[in-house]
Write a protein that holds these residues in place. Structure first.
Motif, PDB file in Angstrom:
ATOM      1  N   ALA A 303     -11.925  12.712  -0.292  1.00 22.86           N
ATOM      2  CA  ALA A 303     -11.095  13.886  -0.025  1.00 22.86           C
ATOM      3  C   ALA A 303     -10.219  14.215  -1.230  1.00 22.86           C
ATOM      4  O   ALA A 303     -10.039  15.390  -1.589  1.00 22.86           O
ATOM      5  N   MET A 304      -9.693  13.178  -1.871  1.00 21.71           N
ATOM      6  CA  MET A 304      -8.813  13.387  -3.017  1.00 21.71           C
ATOM      7  C   MET A 304      -9.570  14.007  -4.189  1.00 21.71           C
ATOM      8  O   MET A 304      -9.021  14.837  -4.926  1.00 21.71           O
ATOM      9  N   ALA A 376      -7.014   7.537 -11.355  1.00 19.40           N
ATOM     10  CA  ALA A 376      -6.391   8.857 -11.439  1.00 19.40           C
ATOM     11  C   ALA A 376      -6.324   9.518 -10.068  1.00 19.40           C
ATOM     12  O   ALA A 376      -5.340  10.196  -9.741  1.00 19.40           O
ATOM     13  N   LEU A 377      -7.360   9.333  -9.248  1.00 17.55           N
ATOM     14  CA  LEU A 377      -7.344   9.886  -7.899  1.00 17.55           C
ATOM     15  C   LEU A 377      -6.267   9.225  -7.047  1.00 17.55           C
ATOM     16  O   LEU A 377      -5.564   9.890  -6.280  1.00 17.55           O
ATOM     17  N   ASP A 378      -6.138   7.906  -7.176  1.00 13.25           N
ATOM     18  CA  ASP A 378      -5.146   7.174  -6.377  1.00 13.25           C
ATOM     19  C   ASP A 378      -3.713   7.524  -6.773  1.00 13.25           C
ATOM     20  O   ASP A 378      -2.781   7.313  -5.972  1.00 13.25           O
ATOM     21  N   ASN A 379      -3.535   8.032  -7.976  1.00 15.00           N
ATOM     22  CA  ASN A 379      -2.189   8.365  -8.446  1.00 15.00           C
ATOM     23  C   ASN A 379      -2.019   9.868  -8.681  1.00 15.00           C
ATOM     24  O   ASN A 379      -1.076  10.284  -9.370  1.00 15.00           O
ATOM     25  N   HIS A 380      -2.896  10.641  -8.114  1.00 16.46           N
ATOM     26  CA  HIS A 380      -2.853  12.097  -8.294  1.00 16.46           C
ATOM     27  C   HIS A 380      -1.589  12.664  -7.642  1.00 16.46           C
ATOM     28  O   HIS A 380      -1.116  12.142  -6.618  1.00 16.46           O
ATOM     29  N   PRO A 381      -1.004  13.734  -8.201  1.00 17.36           N
ATOM     30  CA  PRO A 381       0.190  14.346  -7.593  1.00 17.36           C
ATOM     31  C   PRO A 381       0.001  14.768  -6.135  1.00 17.36           C
ATOM     32  O   PRO A 381       0.969  14.794  -5.371  1.00 17.36           O
ATOM     33  N   LYS A 382      -1.245  15.072  -5.741  1.00 17.32           N
ATOM     34  CA  LYS A 382      -1.498  15.500  -4.362  1.00 17.32           C
ATOM     35  C   LYS A 382      -1.782  14.327  -3.419  1.00 17.32           C
ATOM     36  O   LYS A 382      -1.995  14.538  -2.225  1.00 17.32           O
ATOM     37  N   HIS A 383      -1.774  13.105  -3.958  1.00 15.68           N
ATOM     38  CA  HIS A 383      -2.194  11.959  -3.176  1.00 15.68           C
ATOM     39  C   HIS A 383      -1.248  11.683  -1.998  1.00 15.68           C
ATOM     40  O   HIS A 383      -1.693  11.441  -0.870  1.00 15.68           O
ATOM     41  N   GLU A 384       0.040  11.715  -2.232  1.00 14.92           N
ATOM     42  CA  GLU A 384       1.003  11.466  -1.157  1.00 14.92           C
ATOM     43  C   GLU A 384       0.919  12.547  -0.088  1.00 14.92           C
ATOM     44  O   GLU A 384       1.074  12.269   1.106  1.00 14.92           O
ATOM     45  N   GLU A 385       0.679  13.760  -0.516  1.00 16.46           N
ATOM     46  CA  GLU A 385       0.514  14.867   0.427  1.00 16.46           C
ATOM     47  C   GLU A 385      -0.714  14.642   1.322  1.00 16.46           C
ATOM     48  O   GLU A 385      -0.675  14.887   2.530  1.00 16.46           O
ATOM     49  N   TRP A 389      -0.777  13.968   5.410  1.00 14.03           N
ATOM     50  CA  TRP A 389      -1.643  14.778   6.282  1.00 14.03           C
ATOM     51  C   TRP A 389      -2.533  13.878   7.138  1.00 14.03           C
ATOM     52  O   TRP A 389      -2.715  14.126   8.335  1.00 14.03           O
ATOM     53  N   LEU A 390      -3.057  12.806   6.555  1.00 17.01           N
ATOM     54  CA  LEU A 390      -3.911  11.891   7.296  1.00 17.01           C
ATOM     55  C   LEU A 390      -3.137  11.138   8.379  1.00 17.01           C
ATOM     56  O   LEU A 390      -3.684  10.809   9.430  1.00 17.01           O
ATOM     57  N   GLY A 395      -6.205  10.371  13.357  1.00 17.58           N
ATOM     58  CA  GLY A 395      -6.710   9.769  14.585  1.00 17.58           C
ATOM     59  C   GLY A 395      -6.596   8.263  14.589  1.00 17.58           C
ATOM     60  O   GLY A 395      -6.021   7.657  13.663  1.00 17.58           O
ATOM     61  N   PRO A 396      -7.135   7.596  15.630  1.00 18.46           N
ATOM     62  CA  PRO A 396      -6.962   6.144  15.816  1.00 18.46           C
ATOM     63  C   PRO A 396      -7.411   5.291  14.641  1.00 18.46           C
ATOM     64  O   PRO A 396      -6.759   4.303  14.303  1.00 18.46           O
ATOM     65  N   LEU A 397      -8.535   5.640  13.999  1.00 15.13           N
ATOM     66  CA  LEU A 397      -9.011   4.834  12.878  1.00 15.13           C
ATOM     67  C   LEU A 397      -7.978   4.798  11.751  1.00 15.13           C
ATOM     68  O   LEU A 397      -7.676   3.742  11.186  1.00 15.13           O
ATOM     69  N   TRP A 398      -7.435   5.959  11.435  1.00 15.81           N
ATOM     70  CA  TRP A 398      -6.454   6.028  10.358  1.00 15.81           C
ATOM     71  C   TRP A 398      -5.125   5.416  10.783  1.00 15.81           C
ATOM     72  O   TRP A 398      -4.378   4.887   9.955  1.00 15.81           O
TER      73      TRP A 398
END
Length: 414
Positions: A303-304, A376-385, A389-390, A395-398
């Protein structure tokens, strides 16, 4: 054993005769045909509860071999007519009338399926089926639908029950496929000198019950021709097409590995196997070798990656679920969940898109290592966002994933 069709029809009858009212869960309408319509009854309306009873009855009827000769359109009409009868004559039980009028006696037949690249000279019995030589008297003669020409060398006879020859042939094929699977392994055990290419015999596409009852179903091994015409130059802009045969760096090596797994997935004829191959491709792009939960890692990074490229993406829950309930179970010796062709098509499209985005993101940011791209994906500016959202939509899995993640962070802070 309880008659599930009878029970479902009784519930539908009760719902039809109940004074319906809006329950906020939708409704369905049926215009009564001219042969049934009266001044007092020209349209029937079902509320949400009635609709659910209708769908349950439909599902139970379709699963019952006594009624499998009915297609869905015909069954829909019969069920609406059943509801109409329940309304215009409330004093009689219409369930028995429906069962008596529309059930067919279940037939017990033998389905004959051609086997390609296997030759037998005498009849051989294997568990529930028989392998017959070509020319055996009981085998229906070849025709436009029932093919016995090369590479067919034998016919498998499978006893089967039902009221729809097409569906009966599908069940016979499942049984025959199982018997051929155990036969291949048994032959290799008993005769080690037999080569693997010699046990790649397979079922043909046609089937027959008799000279007058035959047909075919396009098999998973069917190959169709493709004419590229003048479209090849248009592909040159695709990053995947520019991958060299010999990778210039570690990132390209992972991309080529993904290409190879995707190709294996395209040739796989079983949905679960195709799904596994595409997961291996996604792991080559976004995975890592460390221990721990891989499902949320892969799903989150997928997703990231899309978010980093400013494109839409499928909800990560789907990838998480498939990884957890299919990929992991299959790889670790469990029974994988059922996978449909539609699921494989959607997932394989997403994996191919991920490969394209992986290469485009690497080119844009100048990455030559897969690990650098993943970091880079794990530390992307949008990662916390994305994580926030997740937490609210996953849902239950997350929920389980975030519980473990929060507990781990809490331990680190103590």
């Amino acid at each position: 054993m309880a008659d599930k069709v009878q029970s479902a029809l009784k519930k539908l009858q009760a719902e039809a005769r109940r004074k319906s009212g809006s329950d906020g869960l939708g409704f369905a309408m049926w215009n009564v045909p001219e042969d049934l319509a009266t001044e007092d009854c020209v349209q029937i309306v079902l509320d949400g509860a009635g609709m659910r009873a209708m769908e349950q009855a439909k599902a139970e009827v379709l699963k019952d071999q006594r009624f499998e000769y009915l297609d869905e359109k015909r069954l829909d009409d019969l069920l609406w007519r059943f509801i109409h009868g329940c309304l215009v004559d409330r004093s009689r039980d219409k369930v028995k009338v429906f069962l008596d009028e529309h059930h067919h006696e279940v037939q017990e037949c033998v389905c004959y399926l051609p086997v390609e690249y296997l030759t037998v000279t005498t009849e051989r019995e294997i568990l529930a089926v028989r392998l017959l030589p070509l020319g055996t008297e009981e085998v229906p003669p070849p025709g436009p639908w029932f093919r016995l020409d090369k590479p067919v060398g034998a016919v498998v006879a499978v006893p089967v029950k039902g009221t729809n020859h097409g569906l009966m042939a599908e069940r016979a094929r499942v049984t025959a496929e199982h018997e051929l699977q155990v036969l291949r392994v048994t032959l290799k055990l008993a005769y080690p000198s037999i080569l693997d290419p010699q046990v790649r015999f397979r079922l043909g596409e046609s089937w027959a019950f008799s000279e007058l009852a035959s047909g075919f179903a396009v098999g998973p091994n069917r190959v169709y021709g493709l004419d590229l015409g003048g479209n090849l130059p248009e592909l040159e802009a695709e990053a995947v097409l520019r991958l060299p045969e010999r990778p210039r760096n570690q990132l390209e090596r992972q991309a080529l590995l993904a290409v190879q797994w995707i190709n294996r997935g395209m040739f796989a004829t079983e949905p679960v196997v195709a799904l596994l191959y595409h997961f291996f491709a996604l792991e080559a792009l976004l995975g890592e070798r460390s221990e721990g939960l891989k499902a949320p890692l892969i799903a989150r990074r997928r997703a990231m990656l899309a978010a980093a490229m400013d494109t839409a993406f499928l909800h990560p829950h789907k990838n998480y679920f498939l990884y957890d309930k299919v990929r992991s179970l299959a790889v670790h010796g469990g029974i994988a969940g059922e996978v449909t062709e539609d699921t494989v098509q959607t997932f394989s499209w997403d994996v191919r898109t991920a490969l394209q985005q992986f290469l485009a993101y690497a080119e844009r940011e100048g990455f030559t290592k897969q690990s650098d791209l993943a970091e880079a994906l794990d530390n992307h500016p949008k990662h916390e966002e994305l994580l926030a959202w997740l937490r609210t939509t996953g849902g239950p899995l997350w929920d389980k994933y975030f519980e473990k993640l929060d507990a781990k962070q809490k331990d680190c802070c103590q």
